[in-house]
Design an enzyme around this catalytic site. Structure first.
Site, short mmCIF file in Angstrom:
data_model
loop_
_atom_site.label_atom_id
_atom_site.label_comp_id
_atom_site.label_asym_id
_atom_site.label_seq_id
_atom_site.Cartn_x
_atom_site.Cartn_y
_atom_site.Cartn_z
N CYS A 89 0.82 -1.22 0.00
CA CYS A 89 0.00 0.00 0.00
C CYS A 89 0.85 1.27 0.00
CB CYS A 89 -0.88 0.03 1.23
SG CYS A 89 -1.84 -1.45 1.48
N ARG A 128 5.12 -0.31 -6.22
CA ARG A 128 5.10 -1.12 -5.01
C ARG A 128 4.02 -2.20 -5.07
NH1 ARG A 128 7.26 2.02 -0.33
NH2 ARG A 128 5.88 0.76 0.91
N TRP A 141 -3.12 -2.57 -1.34
CA TRP A 141 -2.79 -3.95 -1.66
C TRP A 141 -3.59 -4.78 -0.66
CZ3 TRP A 141 -0.15 -8.11 0.73
CH2 TRP A 141 0.28 -9.12 -0.15
N ASN A 156 -1.80 2.11 5.99
CA ASN A 156 -0.94 0.99 5.58
C ASN A 156 -0.69 0.15 6.82
OD1 ASN A 156 -0.76 2.15 3.12
ND2 ASN A 156 1.44 2.59 3.21
N GLY A 157 -0.60 -1.17 6.65
CA GLY A 157 -0.32 -2.03 7.79
C GLY A 157 -1.53 -2.88 8.14
N GLU A 183 16.83 -18.70 -7.25
CA GLU A 183 16.54 -17.35 -7.74
C GLU A 183 16.08 -17.37 -9.20
OE1 GLU A 183 15.96 -14.72 -6.30
OE2 GLU A 183 16.26 -13.09 -7.73
N LYS A 218 12.52 -15.80 -10.33
CA LYS A 218 12.42 -14.72 -11.33
C LYS A 218 11.41 -15.10 -12.40
CE LYS A 218 13.54 -11.94 -9.85
NZ LYS A 218 14.12 -11.84 -8.56
N GLU A 225 7.53 -15.55 -10.82
CA GLU A 225 6.82 -14.40 -10.26
C GLU A 225 6.36 -13.42 -11.33
OE1 GLU A 225 9.11 -11.88 -7.60
OE2 GLU A 225 10.93 -12.20 -8.75
N HIS A 257 13.97 -38.06 -5.40
CA HIS A 257 13.18 -38.32 -4.19
C HIS A 257 11.75 -37.83 -4.35
CE1 HIS A 257 16.70 -39.81 -2.18
NE2 HIS A 257 17.37 -38.79 -2.70
N LYS A 301 6.20 -4.48 -3.91
CA LYS A 301 7.64 -4.29 -3.88
C LYS A 301 8.19 -4.37 -2.46
CE LYS A 301 11.69 -3.35 -5.52
NZ LYS A 301 12.37 -4.54 -6.07
C1 F6R Z 1 11.55 -11.15 -5.67
C2 F6R Z 1 11.63 -10.13 -4.64
C3 F6R Z 1 11.22 -10.49 -3.27
C4 F6R Z 1 12.06 -9.75 -2.23
C5 F6R Z 1 11.50 -10.00 -0.83
C6 F6R Z 1 12.32 -9.31 0.24
O1 F6R Z 1 11.97 -10.68 -6.91
O2 F6R Z 1 11.98 -9.00 -4.92
O3 F6R Z 1 11.26 -11.86 -3.06
O4 F6R Z 1 13.38 -10.16 -2.33
O5 F6R Z 1 10.17 -9.55 -0.76
O6 F6R Z 1 12.30 -7.94 0.07
P1 F6R Z 1 13.39 -7.00 0.73
O7 F6R Z 1 14.70 -7.34 0.13
O8 F6R Z 1 12.94 -5.62 0.41
O9 F6R Z 1 13.38 -7.30 2.20
#
Ligand code: F6R
Length: 608
Positions: free
Chosen positions: A2, A27, A75, A101-102, A481, A485, A488, A504, A603
């Site tokens: 948010c 975000r 959000w 927010n929260g 990772e 990528k 997501e 397994h 984000k």
């Molecule tokens: C994936 C991604 C998320 C963040 C995670 C932690 O591409 O960006 O998995 O890595 O939400 O976020 P931060 O690093 O801001 O604590």
């Protein structure tokens, strides 16, 4: 997650709020809304979907005149993303409007209490209790009503509040959810993140937990939750605002991938002193580093993945045991932290609720916490005992790329520094590693130059149902990772497996033509990984391999090979991740996905 923007001043509030919300779009959100006092009453417009809907509904803000207002991008947490649940929320008479927010954790209890007093709720949100409670306590003094509410609500909140009775005032309140206020010659601003108001002012104040700010056109006053006035120092933000623009790239994600050579260099070079490493911000002598007996790395998502790489690198180089935890697990598992342990939290945003809670839990137990953080002045940066910044600059695309690469560098430097203090590597090895580190930015550049080849390959998998990633050791952490990528942003199901674990269970998911990406950058494990590749190939998999230059042997097993330049075995993640980022990106672009703002994602995850 948010976003909040508010303004009070001589200018029209609505266009400023819309403009600020647009800066926070990255975000992630699913509905929007705005409340502006027009001289007589508070007008509210809300809409599910993108911000452009709110812009159209309000004709760019023109149909909501007034000089004080608050806006929100939501959000959804409590209640679906519809118009009713969108913020601002308001009391029955429409004289108080709140954006939040929260999460208000005790909202059900408060809601029942208010319902017994004949309050009627219209939304499913937790936020609505805040505005109804404000209404309940309000006797003409907004500050008094706010402090009473703060004593009743539990959870996390960043709040923006306006009262129709006091249109010369705007209120900002914070607990465990980021919030800043700022000022320029036209008025005062509130925002949940700096980019929202950077265009208007660089002079900001970070609101701390349980603080209330009363903003007027020409000044702001700060209070504790007991209404005691406090003074605060302004912080001058010197970010380059161009960093938050796309600069001709189709997506922020692509731009940020292309910024990786620079972010790696920026994180690395200032810490290289000749043939040595100086991590000033650690504030630890060689003796103190040598005394570290165990390291706990705690993070979420991609930052957790860099932690997994960090485990292999630190254990391998410095021979210190490392435990890596997901922050959401660590905070509730009553972790065993023993004398001599060091806690490292990793976070791009510095605001991730679970990571912040893990930091606080560690500090509560008397352990010093090192934060590897990208956003200067963020909550984790402010609360960690020591902060090692990743100098990646603002990262806008929801899927991290450049901050991830910068975090890897920070971990390599930490591992090498530890190894030097523990005398587990020779001066010669150390020197050779420094030379390899210095080459990484150019090597990333080289790999990015291959984007057309990867795009062509990615186009073949736009219709894929499942894609698997496998690897051993560091290659397993790269696979984690690479898989994240892809899934997501492209919404294609994908999983990453330690290559030895396939048989397994997971191998039963492989069908004729299923793409399996095998990462094989560790010479000591080549043969083992190749045998796992052959196993899936025998079950119909199409094999993509990412391996080191010179490992031509792999072509006997793989159907398609991407080579990465030679580097130290501990640093291969920094190179092997580049083609995997590009692969995920181009599959998503090919599918027409909203690459920078994937559905349901945010984000900065400021709720647990
Ligand atoms: C994936 C991604 C998320 C963040 C995670 C932690 O591409 O960006 O998995 O890595 O939400 O976020 P931060 O690093 O801001 O604590």
């Amino acid at each position: 997650m948010c976003g909040i923007v508010g303004y009070i001043g001589t200018q029209a509030a609505a266009p400023i709020i819309l403009d600020g919300l647009a800066k926070l779009e990255y975000r992630g959100y699913d509905s929007t809304g705005m409340a502006v006092f027009d001289g007589n009453k508070i007008n509210i417009t809300k809409a599910p979907g993108r911000l452009k809907v709110l812009e159209e509904l309000t004709h760019g803000g023109e149909s909501m005149p007034g000089h004080v207002g608050v806006g929100h991008t939501r959000w959804a947490t409590h209640g679906v993303p519809n118009m009713t649940n969108a913020h601002p929320h308001f009391n029955k008479e429409g004289t108080i409007a709140v954006v939040h927010n929260g999460i208000i954790e005790n909202y059900l209890k408060l809601r029942h209490m208010l319902e017994e007093k004949e309050y009627q709720f219209v939304s499913e949100t937790d936020t609505e209790v805040v505005v109804q409670l404000l209404d309940y306590y309000y006797r003409g003094n907004p500050l008094e009503a706010i402090t009473k509410v703060l004593h009743r609500v539990e959870g996390s909140y960043g709040l923006g509040v306006i009262f129709a009775d006091h249109p010369d005032q705007l209120f900002a309140v914070r607990k465990d959810s980021p919030l800043i206020v700022g000022q320029n010659e036209t008025g005062c601003f509130i925002a949940s993140d700096v980019p929202a108001i950077l265009k208007y002012t660089r002079k900001v104040y970070y609101v701390e937990n349980q603080e209330i700010v009363r903003l007027r056109q020409d000044h702001m006053h700060f209070y504790t939750e007991d209404e005691e006035e406090i003074t605060k120092e302004a912080v001058y933000i010197d970010w380059d605002s161009n960093a938050a623009e796309k600069a001709g790239y189709e997506h922020f994600m692509l731009k940020e991938m292309y910024e990786q050579p620079k972010t790696v260099a920026d994180t690395l070079l200032p810490r290289l002193k000749g043939n040595d490493i100086d991590i000033e911000e650690l504030h630890m002598s060689n003796e103190e580093l040598e005394a570290v007996k165990k390291i706990h790395i705690v993070a979420c998502g991609s930052a957790y993945h860099t932690g997994v790489t960090g485990k292999y690198v630190i254990e391998g180089l410095a021979r210190i045991p490392v435990e890596v935890d997901l922050a959401s697990e660590f905070r509730y598992r009553n972790p065993i932290l023993e004398e001599g342990a060091m806690v490292v939290v990793i976070s791009q945003s510095g605001e991730t609720a679970d990571t912040l809670a893990a930091l606080r839990e560690s500090k509560k137990r008397g352990f010093k916490v090192l934060g590897i953080v990208n956003v200067v002045g963020s909550s984790i940066a402010r609360e960690a005992d020591n902060v090692m910044y990743t100098w990646a600059g603002p990262e806008i695309a929801v899927a991290t790329t450049k901050a991830y690469s910068a975090q890897l560098i920070a971990l390599y430097l930490l591992a090498m520094k530890m190894a030097q203090a523990k005398k587990t590597i020779s001066g010669e090895e150390f020197g050779a590693m420094i030379e390899d580190l210095k080459k990484i930015p150019d090597q990333i550049e080289l790999l990015l130059g291959n984007k057309e080849k990867i795009q062509r390959f990615a186009n073949r998998y736009i219709g894929a149902k499942d894609i698997f990633f496998i690897g051993r050791g560091i290659d397993y952490s790269i696979s984690l990772e690479g898989s994240l990528k892809l899934k997501e942003i492209s919404y294609i199901h994908s999983e990453a497996y330690a290559a030895g674990e396939l048989k397994h269970g997971t191998i039963s998911l492989i069908e004729e033509g299923t793409l399996v990406a095998a990462v094989a950058t560790q010479p000591a494990l080549y043969a083992k990984t190749i045998s796992n590749m052959i196993e899936v190939k025998a079950r119909g998999a199409f094999l993509l391999a990412v391996t080191n230059e010179g490992n031509n042997e792999i072509e006997k097993a793989a159907d398609y090979v991407i080579y990465i330049p030679k580097t130290n075995d501990y640093f291969t993640n920094s190179l092997a991740i580049i083609p995997l980022q590009l692969f995920g990106y181009y599959v998503a672009v090919g599918k027409g996905c909203d690459v920078d703002k994937p559905r349901n994602l945010a984000k900065s995850v400021t709720v647990e």
